[in-house]
Design a protein around this motif. Sequence first.
Motif, short mmCIF file in Angstrom:
data_model
loop_
_atom_site.label_atom_id
_atom_site.label_comp_id
_atom_site.label_asym_id
_atom_site.label_seq_id
_atom_site.Cartn_x
_atom_site.Cartn_y
_atom_site.Cartn_z
N ALA A 98 0.80 -1.23 0.00
CA ALA A 98 0.00 0.00 0.00
C ALA A 98 0.83 1.27 0.00
CB ALA A 98 -0.96 0.01 1.19
N ILE A 99 2.14 1.17 0.18
CA ILE A 99 3.02 2.32 0.03
C ILE A 99 4.24 1.87 -0.77
CG2 ILE A 99 4.61 3.92 1.19
CD1 ILE A 99 2.66 4.17 3.46
N TRP A 100 4.54 2.65 -1.83
CA TRP A 100 5.68 2.31 -2.70
C TRP A 100 6.67 3.47 -2.85
CZ3 TRP A 100 0.63 0.94 -3.66
CH2 TRP A 100 0.36 -0.43 -3.75
N THR A 101 6.39 4.61 -2.25
CA THR A 101 7.23 5.78 -2.48
C THR A 101 7.62 6.47 -1.17
OG1 THR A 101 5.36 7.32 -2.69
CG2 THR A 101 6.12 6.22 -4.69
N ALA A 102 8.79 7.12 -1.19
CA ALA A 102 9.22 8.03 -0.12
C ALA A 102 9.68 9.31 -0.82
CB ALA A 102 10.35 7.41 0.69
N PRO A 103 8.75 10.21 -1.10
CA PRO A 103 9.02 11.33 -2.03
C PRO A 103 10.20 12.21 -1.62
CG PRO A 103 6.67 11.13 -1.55
CD PRO A 103 7.37 10.20 -0.61
N ASN A 104 10.35 12.50 -0.33
CA ASN A 104 11.41 13.43 0.07
C ASN A 104 12.81 12.87 -0.14
OD1 ASN A 104 9.37 15.11 0.74
ND2 ASN A 104 9.89 15.32 2.91
N ASN A 105 12.90 11.55 -0.29
CA ASN A 105 14.21 10.93 -0.52
C ASN A 105 14.32 10.38 -1.94
OD1 ASN A 105 16.78 10.24 0.55
ND2 ASN A 105 16.13 8.10 0.75
N ASN A 106 13.30 10.68 -2.75
CA ASN A 106 13.27 10.19 -4.14
C ASN A 106 13.36 8.67 -4.23
OD1 ASN A 106 12.97 12.71 -5.22
ND2 ASN A 106 15.13 12.99 -5.73
N ASP A 107 12.90 7.97 -3.18
CA ASP A 107 12.87 6.51 -3.19
C ASP A 107 11.55 6.03 -3.77
OD1 ASP A 107 15.34 6.30 -2.10
OD2 ASP A 107 14.71 5.56 -0.14
N GLU A 108 11.61 4.97 -4.58
CA GLU A 108 10.39 4.46 -5.19
C GLU A 108 10.56 2.98 -5.51
OE1 GLU A 108 8.42 5.18 -9.53
OE2 GLU A 108 8.80 6.99 -8.32
N PHE A 109 9.70 2.15 -4.93
CA PHE A 109 9.68 0.74 -5.32
C PHE A 109 9.20 0.64 -6.77
CE2 PHE A 109 8.95 -0.26 -0.66
CZ PHE A 109 10.16 -0.89 -0.47
N SER A 110 9.81 -0.27 -7.53
CA SER A 110 9.45 -0.37 -8.95
C SER A 110 8.54 -1.56 -9.25
CB SER A 110 10.73 -0.51 -9.78
OG SER A 110 11.43 -1.70 -9.46
N HIS A 111 8.28 -2.39 -8.25
CA HIS A 111 7.38 -3.54 -8.48
C HIS A 111 6.32 -3.57 -7.40
CE1 HIS A 111 5.89 -7.52 -9.42
NE2 HIS A 111 6.65 -7.52 -10.50
N ILE A 112 5.11 -3.90 -7.81
CA ILE A 112 3.98 -3.85 -6.89
C ILE A 112 4.12 -4.84 -5.74
CG2 ILE A 112 2.45 -5.55 -8.03
CD1 ILE A 112 0.25 -3.24 -7.64
N PHE A 113 4.88 -5.93 -5.94
CA PHE A 113 5.05 -6.92 -4.88
C PHE A 113 5.86 -6.40 -3.69
CE2 PHE A 113 4.83 -10.72 -8.07
CZ PHE A 113 3.49 -10.46 -8.26
N ASP A 114 6.56 -5.27 -3.85
CA ASP A 114 7.47 -4.79 -2.81
C ASP A 114 6.86 -3.78 -1.85
OD1 ASP A 114 9.66 -6.34 -3.64
OD2 ASP A 114 10.20 -4.89 -5.18
N GLY A 115 5.62 -3.37 -2.07
CA GLY A 115 5.01 -2.36 -1.21
C GLY A 115 4.88 -2.82 0.23
N PHE A 116 4.80 -1.85 1.14
CA PHE A 116 4.64 -2.17 2.56
C PHE A 116 3.28 -2.84 2.79
CE2 PHE A 116 7.76 1.32 2.71
CZ PHE A 116 8.76 0.69 3.44
N ALA A 117 3.30 -3.95 3.52
CA ALA A 117 2.12 -4.80 3.65
C ALA A 117 1.00 -4.10 4.41
CB ALA A 117 2.50 -6.10 4.37
N LYS A 118 -0.20 -4.22 3.85
CA LYS A 118 -1.39 -3.65 4.46
C LYS A 118 -2.55 -4.62 4.28
CE LYS A 118 -4.03 0.70 4.53
NZ LYS A 118 -4.33 1.94 3.75
N ILE A 119 -3.26 -4.91 5.36
CA ILE A 119 -4.40 -5.82 5.27
C ILE A 119 -5.70 -5.02 5.28
CG2 ILE A 119 -3.24 -7.81 6.28
CD1 ILE A 119 -4.63 -7.14 8.93
N HIS A 120 -6.69 -5.57 4.58
CA HIS A 120 -8.05 -5.05 4.60
C HIS A 120 -8.96 -6.20 5.04
CE1 HIS A 120 -5.93 -2.29 1.93
NE2 HIS A 120 -6.82 -1.39 2.29
N ALA A 121 -9.68 -5.98 6.12
CA ALA A 121 -10.48 -7.05 6.72
C ALA A 121 -11.96 -6.66 6.71
CB ALA A 121 -10.01 -7.33 8.14
N TYR A 122 -12.81 -7.66 6.45
CA TYR A 122 -14.25 -7.47 6.42
C TYR A 122 -14.91 -8.52 7.30
CZ TYR A 122 -13.11 -4.76 2.23
OH TYR A 122 -12.57 -3.86 1.35
N LYS A 123 -15.55 -8.08 8.36
CA LYS A 123 -16.26 -8.98 9.27
C LYS A 123 -17.74 -8.97 8.88
CE LYS A 123 -15.19 -8.72 13.63
NZ LYS A 123 -15.14 -8.21 15.04
#
Length: 590
Positions: A98-123
């Motif tokens: 769910a996050i792939w960029t760090a704009p102030n450091n010009n860092d950017e993941f180039s593949h969608i598999f590398d984003g920081f993990a985020k779960i979405h849950a539905y009860k």
Amino acid sequence: MKTLGSPVFLAATTACYSCGLAFVPQQSRRRRILGDVSTRITQEQQQQAEETTTANVNFEEWIEDAPDEVTRWKSCPITDGGCIPSYVEGTLIRNGGAIWTAPNNNDEFSHIFDGFAKIHAYKIHNSQVECQSRFLQGSWYKAFQKSNKQSIPVGIGTGPVLDSATQQPKLGVVRIIQALINSATIFDNTPVNIWDYQPHMKESDNHKKTISALTDAPPRTIIDFNTMDTISSSTLNPLASGAKGYELFITAHPLYSQAKAATAAVCDGVDTYNVAVELGLQGPRVNLVRETSRGERSVITSVLSTDGIPYLHSFGLSANYAMIVLQPLRLDPSPDRLLELGFLRAMRHVDQTRIVVVGLASGDVVIDKSIDEKVYFYHSISQAEIVNGQEDGGGVTVSLRLCAYKTPDQITGEHQFMRLEQAKKGRQWRNKLHRGGKFCDINCNLLDQSVKVEWNDEIKQGYELPVTRYSRAYGSECISAKHPRYVYAFGAFALGSQDYDNWGLFKFDLEKNKVSSYYQQDSVYLSEPIFVPNPDGETEDDGVLLSQAYFGRESETKLLVFNARDMEVIATVSTGMRAPLDFHGAWIPN
């Protein structure tokens, strides 16, 4: 907006119990494909595809950072007058970056598999829905937080970390050293899948139920099932009994034992199988690993890989056998190439596909054969043990069905799946991405030791992230004598469109070799469906599908509930939030 307690919503909830799956909201949209369309696209489909080629909007929003969280259960209304069947009681948990960029450091993941993990849950309970959306609090994400979310930790990923200003990989000796250290000590990002290692155990006063977030590596994140809080994370799995080296990879797709256990045996626990790659003194080995519900891990069998370090994302399992397919890709361990290209595009190609079949009871390798035909894949679909007729000499054929590719482009190519620096450039760049996989059966005759690969070229629609009714079955729910008839999956370039952004959700009939029904709507981008069976149903497709979908024109994520028989939307759940493209998840029934 209607709330869970509003009179309108409560009226719709009450109506659910009388309407069942026969209820069809007027706002649902779906097309049923009539006749044999296995080898052609109908004029109606082609016209629809052409109309939507320029209509789909805001795909880029779906793959942008989504930093906002919902950390307490929040009520989500059903907005289309639909209802969720009474047997759908449980929690759906989706996982992805769910996050792939760090704009102030010009860092950017180039593949969608590398984003920081985020779960979405539905009860889901009594046709009412609550949701959460939160990042997994592991060491990798905490390092990002510690930098005030302005610097991505240096590591070895699926793709390289880019300088967002130049779109070039960030390289250098210092980064190589940092990457090697961090990958071994703090990397615990697990954005790929959700697994329940104790599916027979429920939340109680004496037992706090937990679930695990996984990736294609040993890290594992433990999550409190009730609150969705992160309990702990690890960079390594517990050492398996019989292991002889360092566990480097393990697939993100474990499978439950398919043995038809008695009820009492299931109550004692359900074993999970997985395939790991370890590095030892003799070189890389591929291990079939069994893990009990108590967390005890053991190596069932181990085979040496003499031509390098293989990459596996999934494997096959039936009642008596496991099948491990080593596709013709080997990891290039050169740190500079891994930083420049990421480990997928840095893969080395070999000449053969290797198939290993293991007897689960004995741990014996019953087939170990390399074939010239190249088979590439991310996902297995099902495995069957087919009794051969006398005309075929008798015996058993173990058949593994894959979503596969004849070339490695989808995995390692310039236009691989969701390479972000291309996908974000615009529609013309996304249209260069791969069209999706084909059905492919690998059939291993245990009697004569033959291996045959059969491609289904009749079905033209490409797809990915396939599921069946039995994808996570165990105990009495398992089938092993044949493959499931129906497979559900999403696909880009829907219905013959030339537009990647034209996404659909498809029901494939593998007996008739066709798409039997589908859902496709302008600017709606769907995730992997999850099948929830009707316990009183009499047919394989009696149940519902749950799919998290991004509605581009409304810039909102919604949970869609489909009748699995005809792909009608029977309920649309509004979340009021934006969830990016996710990968896999789990349905945990009450």
